[in-house]
Design a protein around this motif. Structure first.
Motif, short mmCIF file in Angstrom:
data_model
loop_
_atom_site.label_atom_id
_atom_site.label_comp_id
_atom_site.label_asym_id
_atom_site.label_seq_id
_atom_site.Cartn_x
_atom_site.Cartn_y
_atom_site.Cartn_z
N LYS A 1 34.76 26.35 31.30
CA LYS A 1 33.77 27.28 30.75
C LYS A 1 34.34 28.70 30.73
O LYS A 1 34.14 29.45 29.77
N ALA A 2 35.07 29.07 31.77
CA ALA A 2 35.68 30.40 31.82
C ALA A 2 36.76 30.52 30.74
O ALA A 2 36.88 31.56 30.08
N SER B 1 35.10 30.88 27.41
CA SER B 1 34.54 32.24 27.33
C SER B 1 35.62 33.27 26.99
O SER B 1 35.42 34.15 26.16
N GLN B 2 36.78 33.12 27.63
CA GLN B 2 37.88 34.04 27.35
C GLN B 2 38.41 33.87 25.92
O GLN B 2 38.73 34.85 25.24
N THR C 1 35.98 35.52 23.63
CA THR C 1 36.17 36.98 23.70
C THR C 1 37.38 37.40 22.89
O THR C 1 37.34 38.39 22.16
#
Length: 161
Positions: free
Chosen positions: A48-49, A52-53, A56
């Motif tokens: 998930k991280a 997300s990155q 972004t």
């Protein structure tokens, strides 16, 4: 035997770093790649991280592309003859009239600009009297004369009477 250029040794490389206030997509991608290379293989980054990155990063790239497109649009608008001469609408101008068949000079005429168009990169002023002239043919610019005979401004041009 081949020799190695001593200027390429790591000890000869510059260790000083010049910081930048701008963090662009290239810098963001370098940080992300460094983070992926140095993560613990037994405890990898949370998916998930990571997503997300990546989102972004994608958003940053789209924002930068949009800013570049807007800059290009603004620059192209500034170069447009229509934009450059749009302030002429409503102004009274004087210009040298020519006979369209013979090319002979006629009297200096005056009329108000009602529109500005573009032809082959040149600004064309459309006048209230129905004429169309190139912007570089203007001899005099003024505000419309509300008084006077026929509302025409008096024009004096050197060499014509």
């Amino acid at each position: 035997m081949t020799t190695i250029d001593p200027s390429l040794y790591l000890s000869n490389q510059s260790t000083t770093r010049t910081p930048s206030n701008n963090l662009g997509k290239d810098e963001f991608l370098k940080i992300l790649m460094t983070q992926l290379q140095n993560q613990d293989p037994l405890s990898p980054m949370d998916d998930k991280a990571f997503i997300s990155q990546m989102a972004t990063f994608s958003q940053l790239e789209q924002t930068m592309n949009m800013a570049e497109s807007i800059d290009t649009l603004v620059q192209s608008q500034l170069m447009s003859p229509v934009i450059q001469y749009s302030h002429m609408i409503g102004k009274e101008i004087s210009y040298q009239a020519y006979d369209q068949e013979t090319g002979e000079k006629l009297d200096v005429e005056s009329s108000s600009v009602v529109a500005v168009s573009q032809k082959e990169g040149w600004a064309i002023l459309e006048l209230e009297n129905g004429e169309q002239i190139y912007a570089d043919a203007i001899l005099k610019i003024g505000t419309p004369n509300s008084g006077g005979e026929n509302g025409e401004a008096e024009v004096s041009v050197k060499g014509s009477e």
